[in-house]
Scaffold this active site. Structure first.
Site, PDB file in Angstrom:
ATOM      1  N   PRO A   9       0.861  -1.138   0.021  1.00  0.00           N
ATOM      2  CG  PRO A   9      -0.212  -1.305   2.246  1.00  0.00           C
ATOM      3  CD  PRO A   9       0.666  -2.079   1.257  1.00  0.00           C
ATOM      4  CG  ASN A  10      -0.315   4.176   1.251  1.00  0.00           C
ATOM      5  OD1 ASN A  10      -1.573   4.789   0.785  1.00  0.00           O
ATOM      6  ND2 ASN A  10      -0.418   3.722   2.336  1.00  0.00           N
ATOM      7  NE  ARG A  17       3.735   7.085   2.195  1.00  0.00           N
ATOM      8  CZ  ARG A  17       3.893   5.974   2.497  1.00  0.00           C
ATOM      9  NH1 ARG A  17       4.425   4.997   1.622  1.00  0.00           N
ATOM     10  NH2 ARG A  17       3.817   5.526   3.808  1.00  0.00           N
ATOM     11  CE1 TYR A  22       8.644   4.928   2.228  1.00  0.00           C
ATOM     12  CE2 TYR A  22       7.312   6.944   2.771  1.00  0.00           C
ATOM     13  CZ  TYR A  22       7.444   5.749   3.029  1.00  0.00           C
ATOM     14  OH  TYR A  22       7.301   5.041   4.211  1.00  0.00           O
ATOM     15  CG  ASN A  71       8.370  -2.008   0.535  1.00  0.00           C
ATOM     16  OD1 ASN A  71       7.567  -2.155   1.602  1.00  0.00           O
ATOM     17  ND2 ASN A  71       9.004  -1.005   0.070  1.00  0.00           N
ATOM     18  CB  ALA A  74       1.242   0.104   6.015  1.00  0.00           C
ATOM     19  CD  GLU A  95      10.785  -7.443   5.996  1.00  0.00           C
ATOM     20  OE1 GLU A  95      10.084  -6.558   6.670  1.00  0.00           O
ATOM     21  OE2 GLU A  95      10.931  -8.547   6.710  1.00  0.00           O
ATOM     22  CG  HIS A  97      10.679  -2.280   4.848  1.00  0.00           C
ATOM     23  ND1 HIS A  97       9.600  -2.254   4.606  1.00  0.00           N
ATOM     24  CD2 HIS A  97      11.173  -3.440   5.125  1.00  0.00           C
ATOM     25  CE1 HIS A  97       8.939  -3.416   5.091  1.00  0.00           C
ATOM     26  NE2 HIS A  97       9.869  -4.130   5.518  1.00  0.00           N
ATOM     27  CB  SER A  99      12.317   4.583   5.385  1.00  0.00           C
ATOM     28  OG  SER A  99      11.507   3.552   5.760  1.00  0.00           O
ATOM     29  NE  ARG A 104       9.288   5.853   8.485  1.00  0.00           N
ATOM     30  CZ  ARG A 104       8.437   5.407   7.532  1.00  0.00           C
ATOM     31  NH1 ARG A 104       8.782   4.646   6.754  1.00  0.00           N
ATOM     32  NH2 ARG A 104       7.169   6.263   7.389  1.00  0.00           N
TER      33      ARG A 104
END
Length: 138
Positions: A9-10, A17, A22, A71, A74, A95, A97, A99, A104
């Site tokens: 998502p996103n 964004r 990102y 990825n 969330a 996996e 990511h 960031s 975070r």
């Protein structure tokens, strides 16, 4: 070598964004660069904002591809279902990511993907995907 990048998502909003987190490049532009760089690798890309669609794609490719670069965004921190789907397939999953999730919010420190993934790459921006591809070509 047949690999697929699956984004959650996103991530369809990359380039728009939170560019401070990102970056300003769209994933489609970056994916074109990856295809050029890894010409001898069959690379595919799939993105969905819907958890069930991500699970369906993992199951669809999980017995016939050489690798999945995931990825889950969330959903990494909330989806037992995606973790279970990875456990159920044969294709190894890396996996990824963009960031460093550990720098975070605390809820991003938990992953339902990591325990069932072949490896985890995070915090290198879009280059995290590049590193994941290289790990399969290794």
């Amino acid at each position: 070598m047949k690999l697929i990048i699956i984004n959650g998502p996103n991530l369809n909003l990359l380039g728009k964004r939170e560019p401070e987190v990102y970056g300003s490049k769209t994933f489609e532009d970056y994916f074109s660069e990856l295809q050029f760089k890894f010409k001898n690798t069959q690379l595919e890309y799939y993105q969905s904002n819907i958890e069930g669609e991500l699970i369906n794609k993992i199951q669809e490719v999980g017995f016939s591809y050489d690798g999945i670069i995931l990825n889950a965004a969330a959903y990494t921190h909330t989806s037992v279902g995606i973790g279970d789907a990875i456990k159920a397939i044969e294709t190894p999953v890396i996996e990824v990511h963009i960031s460093n999730t550990f720098s975070r919010e605390e809820f991003r420190h938990q992953s339902f993907i990591s325990p069932v993934a072949k490896g985890v790459i995070l915090g290198f921006g879009l280059q995290s995907y590049d590193l994941a591809i290289q790990s399969f070509l290794g």
